[in-house]
Design an enzyme around this catalytic site. Structure first.
Site, PDB file in Angstrom:
ATOM      1  N   ARG A 103      41.648  60.097  18.248  1.00 39.84           N
ATOM      2  CA  ARG A 103      41.067  59.546  17.025  1.00 39.84           C
ATOM      3  C   ARG A 103      42.209  59.251  16.064  1.00 39.84           C
ATOM      4  O   ARG A 103      43.256  59.884  16.108  1.00 39.84           O
ATOM      5  CB  ARG A 103      40.099  60.539  16.382  1.00 39.84           C
ATOM      6  CG  ARG A 103      39.123  61.199  17.366  1.00 39.84           C
ATOM      7  CD  ARG A 103      37.961  60.326  17.708  1.00 39.84           C
ATOM      8  NE  ARG A 103      37.032  61.007  18.610  1.00 39.84           N
ATOM      9  CZ  ARG A 103      35.953  60.445  19.136  1.00 39.84           C
ATOM     10  NH1 ARG A 103      35.670  59.178  18.869  1.00 39.84           N
ATOM     11  NH2 ARG A 103      35.158  61.122  19.937  1.00 39.84           N
ATOM     12  N   ASP A 140      31.763  51.653  19.806  1.00 40.70           N
ATOM     13  CA  ASP A 140      31.653  50.770  18.643  1.00 40.70           C
ATOM     14  C   ASP A 140      32.726  51.045  17.587  1.00 40.70           C
ATOM     15  O   ASP A 140      33.186  50.120  16.908  1.00 40.70           O
ATOM     16  CB  ASP A 140      30.245  50.840  18.034  1.00 40.70           C
ATOM     17  CG  ASP A 140      29.779  52.267  17.774  1.00 40.70           C
ATOM     18  OD1 ASP A 140      30.585  53.202  17.926  1.00 40.70           O
ATOM     19  OD2 ASP A 140      28.595  52.434  17.415  1.00 40.70           O
ATOM     20  N   THR A 157      31.780  54.051  27.090  1.00 46.46           N
ATOM     21  CA  THR A 157      31.179  55.204  26.422  1.00 46.46           C
ATOM     22  C   THR A 157      30.015  55.713  27.253  1.00 46.46           C
ATOM     23  O   THR A 157      29.209  54.918  27.754  1.00 46.46           O
ATOM     24  CB  THR A 157      30.682  54.857  25.005  1.00 46.46           C
ATOM     25  OG1 THR A 157      29.858  55.920  24.510  1.00 46.46           O
ATOM     26  CG2 THR A 157      29.879  53.568  24.975  1.00 46.46           C
ATOM     27  N   MET A 169      24.700  65.358  26.066  1.00 48.24           N
ATOM     28  CA  MET A 169      25.455  64.558  25.101  1.00 48.24           C
ATOM     29  C   MET A 169      24.763  63.213  24.843  1.00 48.24           C
ATOM     30  O   MET A 169      23.700  62.923  25.374  1.00 48.24           O
ATOM     31  CB  MET A 169      26.886  64.364  25.597  1.00 48.24           C
ATOM     32  CG  MET A 169      27.671  65.671  25.670  1.00 48.24           C
ATOM     33  SD  MET A 169      29.398  65.463  26.158  1.00 48.24           S
ATOM     34  CE  MET A 169      30.111  64.962  24.592  1.00 48.24           C
ATOM     35  N   ARG A 208      25.682  61.606  21.471  1.00 48.34           N
ATOM     36  CA  ARG A 208      25.891  61.373  20.039  1.00 48.34           C
ATOM     37  C   ARG A 208      24.541  61.164  19.373  1.00 48.34           C
ATOM     38  O   ARG A 208      23.678  62.034  19.453  1.00 48.34           O
ATOM     39  CB  ARG A 208      26.847  60.183  19.834  1.00 48.34           C
ATOM     40  CG  ARG A 208      27.573  60.225  18.522  1.00 48.34           C
ATOM     41  CD  ARG A 208      28.690  59.210  18.430  1.00 48.34           C
ATOM     42  NE  ARG A 208      28.284  57.858  18.771  1.00 48.34           N
ATOM     43  CZ  ARG A 208      28.996  56.787  18.472  1.00 48.34           C
ATOM     44  NH1 ARG A 208      30.149  56.912  17.839  1.00 48.34           N
ATOM     45  NH2 ARG A 208      28.586  55.591  18.825  1.00 48.34           N
ATOM     46  N   GLU A 253       9.420  68.962  30.956  1.00 47.53           N
ATOM     47  CA  GLU A 253       8.124  69.013  30.274  1.00 47.53           C
ATOM     48  C   GLU A 253       8.203  68.393  28.881  1.00 47.53           C
ATOM     49  O   GLU A 253       7.224  67.836  28.385  1.00 47.53           O
ATOM     50  CB  GLU A 253       7.643  70.473  30.175  1.00 47.53           C
ATOM     51  CG  GLU A 253       7.029  71.029  31.451  1.00 47.53           C
ATOM     52  CD  GLU A 253       8.021  71.233  32.572  1.00 47.53           C
ATOM     53  OE1 GLU A 253       7.666  70.942  33.738  1.00 47.53           O
ATOM     54  OE2 GLU A 253       9.171  71.674  32.299  1.00 47.53           O
TER      55      GLU A 253
END
Length: 324
Positions: free
Chosen positions: A76, A107, A129, A173, A175, A191
């Site tokens: 990042r 994105d 991703t 996962m 996000r 369920e």
């Protein structure tokens, strides 16, 4: 007149996804086949700003198709969110002779590519991703591997849940998107499936359903919980207190990002990486490649980032019907 591209850069940014290496390989080999030089940028936009740039040839991407993660690493970069950082990134590209850049990521990574395009660097994004949350494309690299990894793990947790006659909340996962949860919920016969796009946070309905299932003789109860909802551990405590049924939370976490990419991820990544190079060689910029209606296509980044994507309503309906 279209800008002539002589050197193509490639980087991976954001969360890693199985198949990224296949995309890198495709970019390098397609570019070399077209007589272009290739430079790899390590650790995404952070590496770009630090000029961690290497020359890449055919041999540098040998034997990586089956490898998870990304050989270029990823990171990042808060500095690149600033105009000063973006301008610096564009200047570094020009300094190293990079006329076109392939950005493999999600994105957020595309938003960075969009800024570089505005500063004169031809850019093309490749959707890498596991979240499947990029609206312009029906498929993103890494989703198939991730969802199969999660499915197999949930199968194992379900065995234990059945043996102990308990309720299991399994968090996957994604996000803020519910695609992994929805697909696993259907594939694993859950369920309850809790996804951000649909969940109304009425926990009492789940509690009532668990109680009704126990009265009918059902010995276990599986809840697939999306990362965007989270709080699985505290939810487990509340459900156990309300139902009297032993309830455990399992958070699958980063295991979903790793592992050998499936055939689909390797093939789609190769096609998308190849198309990205073709677009750059045609002088195009500010584009995103994707898969739609059975074809690999390209879209304007500005339009792509402005699109919204929801989960398929019919899938949600069928998943609900299967649990009744």
């Amino acid at each position: 007149m279209a800008k002539e591209i002589n050197t193509i850069g490639v980087l991976t940014s954001g969360g890693d996804a199985p198949g990224m290496n296949a995309a890198i390989r495709a970019v390098v080999r397609k570019a070399r086949a077209n007589g272009k030089k290739v430079k790899g940028i390590r650790r995404g936009y952070q590496g770009l700003l630090e000029e961690d740039i290497i020359d890449m040839g055919r041999e540098s991407v040998s034997d990586i198709l089956d490898k998870g993660g990304t050989i270029l690493f990823t990171a990042r970069c808060s500095e690149f969110r600033t105009e000063e950082g973006q301008r610096k990134g564009a200047e570094i590209c020009k300094k190293h002779g990079i006329d076109g850049l392939v950005v493999i990521g999600g994105d957020g990574s595309f938003a960075g590519a969009q800024k570089l395009a505005a500063f004169g660097v031809n850019t093309v994004g490749v959707p890498g991703t596991i979240d499947l949350d990029i609206a312009c494309t029906e498929y993103t690299i890494g989703f198939d591997t991730a969802v199969n990894t999660a499915m197999q793990a949930i199968d194992k947790v379900r065995d234990t849940s059945t043996s102990h006659e308990r309720c299991s909340i399994i968090e996957v996962m994604g996000r803020n998107a519910g695609y992994i949860a929805l697909w696993c919920g259907i594939a694993n016969g859950a369920e309850s499936i809790l996804i951000p796009e649909q969940y109304d946070y009425d926990e009492q309905k789940i509690i009532n359903d668990i109680v009704a299932n126990r009265k009918s003789g059902k010995k276990h109860y599986i809840i697939i919980n999306a990362e965007g909802i989270g709080h699985s551990t505290s939810m487990a405590r509340r459900i156990e207190a309300a139902t009297g049924m032993e309830t455990r939370a399992t958070i699958l976490g980063y295991m979903q990002r790793g592992g050998n990419p499936t055939c689909r991820d390797r093939v789609y990544a190769t096609m998308m990486g190849g198309l990205a190079v073709d677009l750059l060689c045609q002088g195009k910029s500010n584009r995103v490649v994707g898969y739609k209606n059975g074809e690999f296509k390209d879209f304007d980044i500005d339009e792509a980032l402005g699109m919204n994507k929801g989960v398929p309503t019919y899938m949600v309906q069928v998943s609900s019907d299967m649990a009744k």
